[in-house]
Design a protein around this motif. Structure first.
Motif, PDB file in Angstrom:
ATOM      1  N   ASP A 250      -4.019   4.398  -1.621  1.00  0.00           N
ATOM      2  CA  ASP A 250      -4.423   3.214  -2.384  1.00  0.00           C
ATOM      3  C   ASP A 250      -5.699   2.624  -1.788  1.00  0.00           C
ATOM      4  OD1 ASP A 250      -2.328   3.282  -4.131  1.00  0.00           O
ATOM      5  OD2 ASP A 250      -1.160   1.701  -3.145  1.00  0.00           O
TER       6      ASP A 250
ATOM      7  N   ILE B  23       0.791  -1.230   0.000  1.00  0.00           N
ATOM      8  CA  ILE B  23       0.000   0.000   0.000  1.00  0.00           C
ATOM      9  C   ILE B  23       0.826   1.284   0.000  1.00  0.00           C
ATOM     10  CG2 ILE B  23      -1.642   1.352   1.396  1.00  0.00           C
ATOM     11  CD1 ILE B  23      -2.948  -1.236   2.143  1.00  0.00           C
TER      12      ILE B  23
ATOM     13  N   GLY C 298      -3.796   2.815   3.721  1.00  0.00           N
ATOM     14  CA  GLY C 298      -4.708   2.612   2.596  1.00  0.00           C
ATOM     15  C   GLY C 298      -6.143   2.958   2.944  1.00  0.00           C
TER      16      GLY C 298
END
Ligand SMILES: Cc1ncc(COP(=O)(O)O)c(C=O)c1O
Lengths: 400, 162
Positions: free
Chosen positions: A116, A112, A137
């Motif tokens: 993301d 990540i 994330g």
């Protein structure tokens, strides 16, 4: 000094686990029969414990290499090949970890970047979402539905995928629903993953626990999918080894290398004693694993039958050791159902909302408990459900 | 697993389950389970329904002894006849024909140590085919009928776990 302000906002703002509140409540009722336990009721098979005590008397107690004892890595590789038709190189594609738990964290941190998106198929194990957040994330829940037997459908993925989606976390056999995915179920998912170039983090910790002669299918075993998959598995559930904290992760070498860096700096290696136990489990423990599964299977059938007899709709779980009935017919929501069942009948179950928004009309009952206790729990639950329906009806008539 | 075997396996762990419960566990209709059990009883695959007891827990001390018996089988008394003769005694709970130096192994259950002695001297030794006996007292039981004794610690698991 304001210590609160010292905490990272990510940690400070993280909601405490929904399961925690319930845990505290159950602890006030010491005699409760708990169907809320997500771990085997068996102790680790004796030969495994004995191998470790012998080893402790004679043997080394030092660190192992970061990825683990070479014999264990080979045994894991062999196990994955034999059981699930997977091919992972012991020296460059496998790491032994502090349970599946560390493996989840490793996979997410290795992948990540801030911002993301990670699709988390829910209802699911409670750690995925917080681990995505801790890794920076954005978790995107992907619902599964009771009417589909809580199997993952590609339509639901399509609805949630964006250009920012990097990975997808799935776990079948599933905790809490007991759903499994067959090769057929996976086919469209595999296409989807390839099309969007995603990485699947596949938590297969319940892989040994499938019933009705259905064998576990790993998504990594599909053509071309190894490159798209980080596979997580462990010994906690299959060999009744939760307290040992031992699991493993398997992935293509490039991802493996990334995860190994994190593991080497944060864990160094999985506990040696537990690695020795894991090796013994793989070498000589598969029969006992099957024996335990046979016990779970009996309890599974018993519980499914009892629940449907009391009129709680419940798809037949084909894996893990959970049933996930709907409780809407009682007129209660899952939180109230669980709380009242505990206070009025002394039976603890986990309200399904803890595992994600798709679980809010369900409760999770673990059948990793002796048949005698399950029998008593089912009797109490039946009495409870009948009482609630009666109250509901009276209430309705009064309104009428 | 075949139904007969599955039912026996379930019953061997808990013989008190009702037909209804067993039918849920093996996933077969009650009638079929009832029929199968009747059949198993009829052909004596199910010999008896008994209970594994730790008498100590109610302050009753039963004395168990294992007695090796050497016999001389005679024309009219093959091992079967002799074994069945010994099995007739109420205090005898098991009788097995054994390989090795002794021929029969019998398990005795009585109320006192003296009763064991009395049994051997007054009932067993006088039988004309008994040549020699060797008595072993059970001092402590650790596992009985597949069940570990005194290990039933509390369930150490957390009440709720994810
Ligand atoms: C789906 C799932 N993954 C991972 C874990 C954690 O397992 P481990 O003991 O290997 O850390 C659990 C434990 O409940 C689980 O249910």
């Amino acid at each position: 000094m304001d210590l609160e302000s010292k905490l990272s906002p990510i940690v400070r703002d993280m909601a405490p686990s929904g399961i925690r509140r319930f845990f505290d409540l159950v602890n006030q009722i010491p005699d409760a029969i708990s169907l809320g336990v997500g771990e085997p009721d068996f102790v680790t098979p004796y030969h495994i414990r004995k191998t470790v005590t012998d080893s402790l008397e004679h043997g080394p107690t030092s660190y192992t290499s970061n990825q683990g004892l070479p014999e264990l890595l080979s045994a894991v590789s062999e196990y994955l090949r034999k059981r699930f038709d997977l091919s992972y190189h012991p020296e460059t594609e496998i790491i032994t970890t502090f349970g599946g738990s560390e493996a989840i964290d490793l996979a997410l941190r290795a992948l990540i970047c801030p911002g993301d998106e990670v699709m988390v198929v829910e209802p699911s194990y409670v750690s995925y979402e917080p681990c995505v957040v801790l890794a920076g994330g954005i978790p995107v829940p992907v619902a599964t539905h009771a009417k589909e037997g809580f199997k993952l459908r590609v339509e639901d993925l399509e609805r949630c995928v964006t250009p920012k989606t990097k990975a997808l976390i799935i776990s079948f056999p599933n905790n809490p629903t007991g759903a499994i995915m067959t090769a057929e179920d996976y086919t469209p998912i595999v296409e989807f993953v390839k099309k969007h170039e995603l990485i699947v983090i596949s938590d297969e910790i319940y892989a040994e626990l499938t019933y009705k002669n259905k064998n576990h299918v790993s998504i990594a075993s599909f053509d071309g999918m190894k490159d798209h998959t980080i596979l997580i598995n462990g010994f906690s559930k299959s060999f009744a080894m939760t307290g040992w904290r031992i699991g493993f992760i398997a992935a293509p070498e490039i991802l493996w290398r990334g995860m190994l860096k994190i593991h080497q700096y944060t864990a160094l290696c999985a506990p040696r004693m537990s690695q020795i136990a894991a090796l013994e489990a793989l070498q000589n423990g598969l029969q006992e694993c099957l024996n335990m599964k046979q016990q779970y299977d009996r309890r599974r059938r018993f519980v499914v039958h009892s629940l449907s007899e009391m009129g709680l709709t419940c798809m037949e779980p084909e894996g893990a050791f959970y049933v996930f009935p709907s409780i809407t017919s009682t007129g209660l929501d899952a939180e109230s159902f669980a709380e009242q069942l505990l206070l009025e009948e002394g039976v603890a179950v986990v309200p399904g909302g803890v595992f994600g928004p798709s679980g809010t009309e369900h409760i999770r009952c673990s059948y990793a408990t002796s048949l005698e206790r399950l029998d008593e729990a089912m009797k109490r639950m039946k009495r409870f459900v009948e009482k609630k329906r009666q109250t509901n009806k009276e209430h309705y008539l009064q309104l009428g | 697993m075949e139904l007969q075997e599955e039912i026996l396996s379930v019953l061997s762990e808990n013989a008190r389950l009702t037909i209804e419960q067993i039918s849920h566990i093996v996933n077969q209709p009650e009638d079929k389970v009832r029929e199968t059990i009747a059949l198993l009883e009829k052909k004596q695959a199910i010999i008896a329904y008994q209970c594994v007891i730790d008498w100590k827990k109610i302050g009753k001390q039963k004395v168990r002894a294992l007695i090796d018996v050497q016999v001389t089988p005679q024309q009219a008394h093959g091992f079967d006849v002799i074994a069945k003769r010994i099995a007739m005694y109420n205090e005898v709970v098991n009788v097995y024909l054994m390989s090795g130096a002794y021929d029969l192994s019998i398990t005795l259950e009585v109320d006192s140590l003296e009763a064991v002695g009395l049994f051997v001297t007054e009932k067993l030794a006088p039988l004309d085919f008994v040549v020699n006996t060797r008595t072993h007292f059970i001092l402590k039981k650790y596992k009985e009928a597949d069940v570990l004794l005194d290990t039933d610690g509390p369930d150490n698991r957390l009440h709720i776990a994810p």
